[in-house]
Design a protein around this motif. Structure first.
Motif, PDB file in Angstrom:
ATOM      1  N   LEU A  61       9.765  56.977  10.357  1.00 33.20           N
ATOM      2  CA  LEU A  61      10.567  57.950  11.092  1.00 33.20           C
ATOM      3  C   LEU A  61       9.967  58.225  12.462  1.00 33.20           C
ATOM      4  CD1 LEU A  61      11.400  60.405   8.170  1.00 33.20           C
ATOM      5  CD2 LEU A  61      13.036  58.978   9.419  1.00 33.20           C
ATOM      6  N   ALA A  62       8.637  58.303  12.529  1.00 36.88           N
ATOM      7  CA  ALA A  62       7.978  58.507  13.822  1.00 36.88           C
ATOM      8  C   ALA A  62       8.242  57.322  14.746  1.00 36.88           C
ATOM      9  CB  ALA A  62       6.486  58.709  13.622  1.00 36.88           C
ATOM     10  N   ALA A  63       8.260  56.114  14.187  1.00 39.48           N
ATOM     11  CA  ALA A  63       8.474  54.921  15.003  1.00 39.48           C
ATOM     12  C   ALA A  63       9.883  54.876  15.587  1.00 39.48           C
ATOM     13  CB  ALA A  63       8.198  53.666  14.176  1.00 39.48           C
ATOM     14  N   VAL A  64      10.903  55.211  14.772  1.00 43.39           N
ATOM     15  CA  VAL A  64      12.270  55.109  15.290  1.00 43.39           C
ATOM     16  C   VAL A  64      12.574  56.193  16.312  1.00 43.39           C
ATOM     17  CG1 VAL A  64      13.171  53.930  13.253  1.00 43.39           C
ATOM     18  CG2 VAL A  64      13.264  56.423  13.344  1.00 43.39           C
ATOM     19  N   GLU A  65      11.846  57.307  16.290  1.00 41.42           N
ATOM     20  CA  GLU A  65      12.028  58.306  17.349  1.00 41.42           C
ATOM     21  C   GLU A  65      11.802  57.700  18.720  1.00 41.42           C
ATOM     22  OE1 GLU A  65      10.943  62.625  17.096  1.00 41.42           O
ATOM     23  OE2 GLU A  65       9.600  61.812  15.563  1.00 41.42           O
ATOM     24  N   GLY A  66      10.897  56.732  18.790  1.00 40.28           N
ATOM     25  CA  GLY A  66      10.595  56.097  20.061  1.00 40.28           C
ATOM     26  C   GLY A  66      11.730  55.268  20.623  1.00 40.28           C
ATOM     27  N   MET A  67      12.794  55.059  19.832  1.00 35.89           N
ATOM     28  CA  MET A  67      13.949  54.313  20.315  1.00 35.89           C
ATOM     29  C   MET A  67      14.866  55.161  21.180  1.00 35.89           C
ATOM     30  SD  MET A  67      14.843  52.242  16.777  1.00 35.89           S
ATOM     31  CE  MET A  67      16.327  51.507  17.455  1.00 35.89           C
ATOM     32  N   THR A  68      14.651  56.462  21.207  1.00 37.78           N
ATOM     33  CA  THR A  68      15.497  57.347  22.011  1.00 37.78           C
ATOM     34  C   THR A  68      15.355  57.012  23.494  1.00 37.78           C
ATOM     35  OG1 THR A  68      15.384  59.154  20.410  1.00 37.78           O
ATOM     36  CG2 THR A  68      15.901  59.741  22.686  1.00 37.78           C
ATOM     37  N   ASP A  69      16.498  56.858  24.172  1.00 37.14           N
ATOM     38  CA  ASP A  69      16.490  56.660  25.623  1.00 37.14           C
ATOM     39  C   ASP A  69      17.680  57.410  26.214  1.00 37.14           C
ATOM     40  OD1 ASP A  69      18.774  55.057  25.181  1.00 37.14           O
ATOM     41  OD2 ASP A  69      17.606  53.202  25.160  1.00 37.14           O
ATOM     42  N   ASP A  70      18.047  57.111  27.445  1.00 38.30           N
ATOM     43  CA  ASP A  70      19.118  57.866  28.097  1.00 38.30           C
ATOM     44  C   ASP A  70      20.466  57.691  27.418  1.00 38.30           C
ATOM     45  OD1 ASP A  70      17.484  58.990  30.025  1.00 38.30           O
ATOM     46  OD2 ASP A  70      17.752  57.325  31.425  1.00 38.30           O
ATOM     47  N   ASP A  71      20.656  56.612  26.667  1.00 37.71           N
ATOM     48  CA  ASP A  71      21.961  56.314  26.083  1.00 37.71           C
ATOM     49  C   ASP A  71      21.993  56.354  24.561  1.00 37.71           C
ATOM     50  OD1 ASP A  71      23.171  55.741  28.654  1.00 37.71           O
ATOM     51  OD2 ASP A  71      22.024  53.880  28.640  1.00 37.71           O
ATOM     52  N   PHE A  72      20.859  56.631  23.917  1.00 30.70           N
ATOM     53  CA  PHE A  72      20.796  56.562  22.459  1.00 30.70           C
ATOM     54  C   PHE A  72      19.774  57.581  21.967  1.00 30.70           C
ATOM     55  CE2 PHE A  72      19.128  54.503  18.514  1.00 30.70           C
ATOM     56  CZ  PHE A  72      20.317  54.473  17.786  1.00 30.70           C
ATOM     57  N   THR A  73      20.168  58.349  20.928  1.00 28.37           N
ATOM     58  CA  THR A  73      19.309  59.404  20.402  1.00 28.37           C
ATOM     59  C   THR A  73      19.057  59.197  18.923  1.00 28.37           C
ATOM     60  OG1 THR A  73      20.266  60.976  21.974  1.00 28.37           O
ATOM     61  CG2 THR A  73      19.021  61.898  20.155  1.00 28.37           C
ATOM     62  N   VAL A  74      17.813  59.410  18.507  1.00 28.44           N
ATOM     63  CA  VAL A  74      17.428  59.340  17.103  1.00 28.44           C
ATOM     64  C   VAL A  74      17.028  60.742  16.641  1.00 28.44           C
ATOM     65  CG1 VAL A  74      15.865  58.320  15.405  1.00 28.44           C
ATOM     66  CG2 VAL A  74      16.596  56.973  17.401  1.00 28.44           C
ATOM     67  N   THR A  75      17.684  61.235  15.596  1.00 28.01           N
ATOM     68  CA  THR A  75      17.368  62.547  15.037  1.00 28.01           C
ATOM     69  C   THR A  75      16.714  62.348  13.674  1.00 28.01           C
ATOM     70  OG1 THR A  75      19.248  63.572  16.160  1.00 28.01           O
ATOM     71  CG2 THR A  75      18.285  64.780  14.336  1.00 28.01           C
TER      72      THR A  75
END
Length: 460
Positions: free
Chosen positions: A277-291
């Motif tokens: 879960l900590a790793a996928v948080e890093g995928m958040t950018d200006d166009d995509f959000t991970v909650t």
């Protein structure tokens, strides 16, 4: 990520750049500059897509006596038979083929809009069955949009294969969250007990395309949702990647909340899940959000049963029922009645075909659930998982009592850094009736008893 300009307080809904991207709201009094900070874990999952600045203004101006959204309970039927479904017992007890009449529901929605035109702005299709299979759903979706109301939809996604449904959602939705919970057919069938994952993925892809084709760029955000459980726990990273690759705006991960999934996780697995879960948080950018659960925490209830008697004064303090009435074939004052038969029976009012039902609904909104029922009710308000929302509303109203001016701003979050500081992610353990809890610092608490009728967040 780029810094986001604060939304205008006149905007009812947040722009896609802000949604899922704030960790708190700060409410500043005009008289003395005192600041109240409300964590996003108390708001982000309950305000849905509203702009908190607009929301606080309406809350104070109405003293909380306003419905902000109607939650539609349209059908007891579903395309799937998910093991984590917390409405299954209620739906089986009532019969799995009940559908609300969409023309009647539209008429009642219009009536509420006439009563509260400045606050009632959203209709949420979230259950208790699969909302997009109700006969005439395309007529309902367009009818809500014709009233000038927005749509928030939570669906298992099978009927997104219908072009008319996709067109209606692209026109009127602010958010469509699709519960897929898997990245391959085998896992999907284990979790959803249904077939056809690839067809649903393609339907989501086409919904994104339909949204993008709307003139002026639709405000609809499209995302995937996963309830973490034993069968799919190895697919967290792949699920986030799938959501991003098919053009979704967000992906959300949830711990199982209502005791339907039996867990079976060991300590090593719980630690691995936390790392994933900590790793996928890093995928958040200006166009995509991970909650992830640590960002938008919600209490976990291992058994939902109406057991404790609540007096009228306590019932009147339920802002959840005042702000989010459940609309379907019939009406119960407790907002949990749409998903649980106990709570429905103990707060039952009557069918929506009766004007007397609408009179009682209006009393719930204006004066409170206790006043409307005229009696105590066995609704276990002392252990309600929605109580944090009610407390947040009370804090805001008390902070701004007799104030003439105030300002509300959103505090953005930094992915991987900002979390609910006190929230523990809970996983069902190997041992029956016990859980594992991962603390915010990553350490593990083990052999916690599952509370039968209380909140696990009370740290047994």
């Amino acid at each position: 990520m780029q810094e986001i300009t604060q939304p205008l307080r006149t905007e009812v809904f947040l722009s896609p750049r802000w949604r899922h991207r704030y960790r708190a709201i700060q409410v500043t009094r005009g008289s003395d500059g005192a600041v109240l900070e409300v964590p996003a874990s108390a708001t982000i999952t309950s305000m849905l897509d509203f702009n908190p600045q607009w929301f606080v203004d309406r809350l104070v101006q109405t003293r909380g006596a306003a419905p902000f959204m109607g939650i539609l309970d349209l059908t007891n039927a579903c395309t799937d038979a998910c093991g984590m479904c917390f409405t299954m017992a209620k739906r089986k007890a009532e019969g799995l083929n009940r559908h609300a009449d969409v023309d009647m529901v539209l008429a009642r929605i219009g009536q509420i809009q006439q009563w509260y035109p400045d606050a009632f702005r959203l209709v949420a299709l979230v259950g208790s069955g699969e909302p997009l299979i109700v006969p005439g759903v395309e007529r309902l979706l367009h009818g809500v949009a014709d009233l000038g109301l927005a749509l928030h939809v939570y669906t298992a996604g099978k009927n997104l294969s219908r072009p008319d449904v996709r067109t209606a959602l692209a026109r009127g939705a602010v958010s469509v969250r699709v519960s897929l919970d898997a990245t391959d057919e085998d896992t999907f069938q284990k979790v959803h007990r249904a077939a056809g994952l690839s067809e649903r993925i393609e339907a989501v892809r086409r919904l994104v395309a339909a949204r993008d084709a709307v003139s002026g760029r639709s405000q609809a955000m499209v995302g995937l949702s996963m309830v973490i459980q034993k069968a799919n726990s190895h697919q967290i990273s792949a699920f986030a990647a799938l959501a991003r690759d098919i053009g979704c705006d967000f992906v959300s991960f949830h711990q199982e909340t209502y005791g339907q999934v039996q867990g079976g996780f060991g300590e090593t697995e719980a630690q691995r899940l936390t790392e994933d879960l900590a790793a996928v948080e890093g995928m958040t950018d200006d166009d995509f959000t991970v909650t992830v659960p640590r960002l938008a925490g919600r209490p976990t209830v291992f058994e939902r049963a109406a057991a404790t008697l609540s007096d009228q004064a306590t019932l009147d303090r339920c802002f959840s029922s005042r702000h989010k009435p459940v609309i379907g074939s019939d009406y119960s004052g407790c907002c949990k009645g749409g998903s649980n038969l106990d709570f429905k029976q103990h707060s039952y009012v009557g069918p929506f075909t009766d004007e007397a039902t609408m009179t009682t609904l209006r009393t719930v909104i204006d004066r409170g659930l206790g006043t409307a029922l005229g009696r105590p009710a066995q609704l276990s308000c002392d252990s309600c998982e929605l109580a944090e929302y009610d407390r947040a509303m009370e804090r805001i109203l008390a902070h701004l009592d007799h104030e003439q001016e105030w300002n509300t701003r959103l505090v953005p979050f930094e992915p991987g850094v900002d979390h609910d500081a006190a929230y523990e992610v809970l996983f069902g353990a190997h041992t029956p009736s016990t859980a594992l809890a991962v603390r915010p610092d990553g350490t593990l608490r083990t052999h916690l008893p599952l509370l039968p009728t209380d909140l696990a967040s009370r740290n047994p």
